[in-house]
Structure formats: C-alpha cells, structure tokens
Design an enzyme around this catalytic site. Structure first.
Site, PDB file in Angstrom:
ATOM      1  N   LYS A 133       0.613  -1.357  -0.088  1.00 55.33           N
ATOM      2  CA  LYS A 133      -0.115   0.178  -0.257  1.00 55.33           C
ATOM      3  C   LYS A 133       0.938   1.322   0.111  1.00 55.33           C
ATOM      4  O   LYS A 133       1.775   1.384   0.357  1.00 55.33           O
ATOM      5  CB  LYS A 133      -0.653  -0.361   0.569  1.00 55.33           C
ATOM      6  CG  LYS A 133      -0.371  -0.073   2.338  1.00 55.33           C
ATOM      7  CD  LYS A 133      -1.481  -0.146   4.278  1.00 55.33           C
ATOM      8  CE  LYS A 133      -0.762  -0.005   5.000  1.00 55.33           C
ATOM      9  NZ  LYS A 133      -1.662   0.266   5.941  1.00 55.33           N
ATOM     10  N   TYR A 163      16.201  30.063  10.978  1.00 54.91           N
ATOM     11  CA  TYR A 163      15.312  31.515  10.921  1.00 54.91           C
ATOM     12  C   TYR A 163      14.720  31.469  12.669  1.00 54.91           C
ATOM     13  O   TYR A 163      14.719  30.617  12.843  1.00 54.91           O
ATOM     14  CB  TYR A 163      13.374  30.887   9.999  1.00 54.91           C
ATOM     15  CG  TYR A 163      14.272  30.716   8.787  1.00 54.91           C
ATOM     16  CD1 TYR A 163      13.655  31.819   8.041  1.00 54.91           C
ATOM     17  CD2 TYR A 163      14.297  29.440   7.818  1.00 54.91           C
ATOM     18  CE1 TYR A 163      14.008  32.268   6.535  1.00 54.91           C
ATOM     19  CE2 TYR A 163      14.200  30.017   6.892  1.00 54.91           C
ATOM     20  CZ  TYR A 163      13.982  31.524   5.961  1.00 54.91           C
ATOM     21  OH  TYR A 163      14.659  31.102   4.473  1.00 54.91           O
TER      22      TYR A 163
HETATM   23  C1  LIG Z   1      -3.882  -3.940   7.563  1.00 56.23           C
HETATM   24  C2  LIG Z   1      -2.175  -4.341   7.168  1.00 56.23           C
HETATM   25  N1  LIG Z   1      -1.944  -5.460   7.437  1.00 56.23           N
HETATM   26  C3  LIG Z   1      -0.795  -5.379   7.699  1.00 56.23           C
HETATM   27  C4  LIG Z   1       0.172  -4.398   7.757  1.00 56.23           C
HETATM   28  C5  LIG Z   1       1.754  -4.429   7.415  1.00 56.23           C
HETATM   29  O1  LIG Z   1       2.441  -3.843   8.826  1.00 56.23           O
HETATM   30  P1  LIG Z   1       3.818  -4.203   9.065  1.00 56.23           P
HETATM   31  O2  LIG Z   1       4.179  -2.343   7.845  1.00 56.23           O
HETATM   32  O3  LIG Z   1       4.036  -3.346  10.188  1.00 56.23           O
HETATM   33  O4  LIG Z   1       4.707  -5.304   8.395  1.00 56.23           O
HETATM   34  C6  LIG Z   1      -0.649  -3.073   8.005  1.00 56.23           C
HETATM   35  C7  LIG Z   1       0.057  -2.054   7.682  1.00 56.23           C
HETATM   36  O5  LIG Z   1      -0.693  -0.494   8.065  1.00 56.23           O
HETATM   37  C8  LIG Z   1      -1.963  -3.023   7.737  1.00 56.23           C
HETATM   38  O6  LIG Z   1      -2.885  -1.657   7.550  1.00 56.23           O
END
Ligand SMILES: Cc1ncc(COP(=O)(O)O)c(C=O)c1O
Length: 357
Positions: A30, A256
């Site tokens: 993602k 700044y």
């Molecule tokens: C539903 C879900 N599964 C798995 C993961 C993977 O998590 P990680 O990056 O901690 O392995 C995420 C990450 O936010 C998630 O939202």
C-alpha cells in the site's frame, strides 16, 4: 547537486529474501509500496517468489494486476466498484454484516475474505457469531451467482507494543475465532493476520494460517528494536550535499527565528541542500547527519536547507547522509522521531531525485 533518494536494488531483494525465508508472505504494498515505488517493489517481490500482494487502494490493486497477471491481489478496504474488482480479478475484504446485506447481489463472483474486527476497531465483523451468520446465510443462498468466500483475516493493532498485554489479548481472541471455525468444519483457502512485528514475534507464520501479511520488514526497517540489524537491512539512502561551510561566532543566531545560537567563536556550519521541503521531519533534525562516515549534529532545519555543525575535515560538496544502512530509519523510530512508515511517507518524491541503482 541535488538531494537524492536512492534504493540499492540488490540489497532490497536480498533483504526481502531474508525476511521471507521459506514462509508464505503476502507483501503489503500500500501507499506506493511504502513509497519505495509500487512497480519496483512488486517486481522485486515476484523475483524472490512472493506472488501475493495486498493494498488499500483499488487503483493500486489494478496497477499490480498490470504487472503481475497471475498474482493473488487482496484489497484490504472494501469498495463498491464491483465490476472493476471482477474485471481485474481482485479479492476483497468483507468488512461488516451491513456491507454484506447491502451488497449481497452486487458481490457475485467476487472472492472475499471475512474480516474480524478485534482490538483495532477499524473494520471487520465484531464477533464470531456475526461471521457465522454470514457463513450460514451464504451456504443457504441458492443464487447461482454469488460471492465466493475465500479467506479469513484480521489485523493486529498491538503487535508492535511490548509493555502492554493487548497483543496477547487480540492474538488469543483471533486464534479462538480461527480454531473454532476450523473445528466446526469451515474451510478458508487463505487465513492471515500477522504484520511484521507479529511475524517476528511468532518466529514465522502462525499455525493454521496460510500467510503472514508483511510490510515494513520487507522494506528494510525493524518493527521493534530487539531484532538484529543484520536480520533486516535497509536499502534506502537519502542524502544531500554540503553547499558551503561557513563560520559563525558565539552569540550569532543562525537559521530562521533564532533556530540555533552559536556558543563558541569559529563554529563551523555546513549549509546542506536538503530540508523539510524534501521530507526531513523536524523531529529527525533533532539528531545527527553522517558526513564522511562521521556523525555531526544538525543545528537548524529550513525548507530547502539545513545547518550541520562540522569540523575542519568537512568541505563543500561532501555528501550528507540522512538515511542509509548505517543511519537507519528504524534507529530514529526507536529514538521517537516517528513510525518507520511515517518517516518514509514524509519524503518528497517530487523534490528529491529518485534513483534505483
Ligand atoms: C491491514 C494491514 N496489514 C498489514 C500491514 C503491514 O504492517 P507492517 O508494515 O507493520 O508489517 C498493515 C500496515 O499498516 C496493515 O494496515
């Protein structure tokens, strides 16, 4: 000279291979693969034998399908664009009883994974009774074209936490759901729950589960500190350059709004061409930068620049590392700068030069 965001392909792949071992991994890709680049990451993962991916965005799921015609692609957020889901053969979460009943006729031919809410409360069925209600209603549904129940899943919201008992609670509750359903004769082609932290805490994939759903470890950051740095390696480098070295005297304010006051005469400040406009977090700038393999304190952060206090050995055009495998994102996570994914997400890919080497 411009600040650079670069990834070492070989190290990225080697790390993913090491994280995977012989386990079945669903790679979480993602947010543009944690900003490593969706196409790049999917290609590397396919290369080392990961063929199952998950994301929260339908647009990304379709991009994955274009790269990986035979992959299993799981959409963790439910959407109502059912034709697109069917057309691209994407599997999707079933997030609630109301979603099921409202969309029962539109879900035909779509493979769904029943989601258990657990302690995160972001999505999912609240109880095993709700899950069973769908399973039973589905069995009794004589409609020839109906959804297909493919998987069962949850997300652990506390696997990264060690000082509280919530991980044990959510784990126990989830395992009870899984084991009860399996004992009662239900079958799921896919069962998955574990993020990176849970995958390491459990030393692999939980029994009765088909996959661990791993993100951050595949991208080279440790979810918790006691994992060895050798076990998870960072392939990302973010670096700028010294534009010039200037001297200031005791009492001079630099940056700044009085950002830094020199306390000695002849204090040397390297002016570096990277700043918060490139995605360096203010909290990250409370720590050091690496120049010629030596750590120096960052003294002030501006939009396109920062000041680093240096010694005589630093010169214009020297490289200034903000992140690499010796100055890792996870080091700053453990120092309280922000989550691994938060630091990665802050990077400005429009202003930094992006390179895969
Ligand atoms: C539903 C879900 N599964 C798995 C993961 C993977 O998590 P990680 O990056 O901690 O392995 C995420 C990450 O936010 C998630 O939202």
């Amino acid at each position: 000279m411009t600040a650079i965001w670069s990834v070492n392909r070989q190290l990225f792949r080697k790390n993913a291979e090491h994280v995977k071992q012989n386990n079945s991994i669903m790679a979480v890709v993602k947010n543009n693969a944690y900003h490593y680049g969706l196409e790049f990451a999917v290609e590397q993962f396919l290369n080392i034998g990961i063929d199952t991916f998950s994301t929260t965005s339908l647009k990304e799921a379709i991009r994955i399908r274009n790269i990986a015609p035979n992959a299993t692609i799981f959409l963790m957020n439910a959407v109502n664009e059912f034709d697109k889901i069917r057309q691209h053969h994407i599997q999707m979460t079933l997030p609630s009883l109301s979603f099921y009943y409202e969309n029962i006729n539109e879900l035909y031919d779509i493979e769904v994974h029943l989601e258990y809410e657990n302690l995160l409360h972001r999505s999912g069925f609240k109880t095993i009774e709700e899950i069973k209600e769908v399973l039973q209603h589905h069995t009794q549904n004589n409609n020839k074209r109906k959804m297909c129940i493919k998987g069962l899943w949850t997300h652990f919201g506390y696997a990264d936490e060690f000082d509280v008992s919530e991980y044990d609670t959510e784990r126990t509750s989830w395992l009870s759901v899984v084991n009860t359903l399996l004992d009662e004769g239900y079958h799921f082609d896919m069962i998955h729950a574990q993020n990176s932290a849970s995958y390491y805490r459990e030393q692999g994939v939980l029994s009765n589960h088909t996959h661990a759903r791993v993100g951050i470890a595949l991208y080279g950051s440790r979810p918790y500190k006691s994992i060895s740095e050798f076990d998870i390696q960072q392939s990302l480098t973010v670096k700028g350059n010294v534009i010039q070295v200037r001297e200031v005297n005791a009492g001079d304010f630099c940056g700044y709004s009085f950002a830094f006051e020199a306390t000695k005469n002849n204090t040397k400040l390297a002016v570096v061409d990277i700043g918060y406009g490139d995605g360096i977090l203010k909290a990250r700038a409370q720590h050091e930068a690496l120049i010629n393999n030596k750590r120096y304190p960052i003294r002030a952060l501006m939009m396109s620049h920062m000041f680093v206090e240096v010694d005589d050995s630093v010169n214009a055009q020297d490289e200034v590392i903000l992140y690499n495998n010796n100055m890792r994102v996870d080091e700053f996570t453990f120092k309280g700068v922000g989550a691994n994914s938060e630091q990665l997400s802050a990077m400005n890919h429009d202003s930094l030069i992006k390179e895969y080497r």
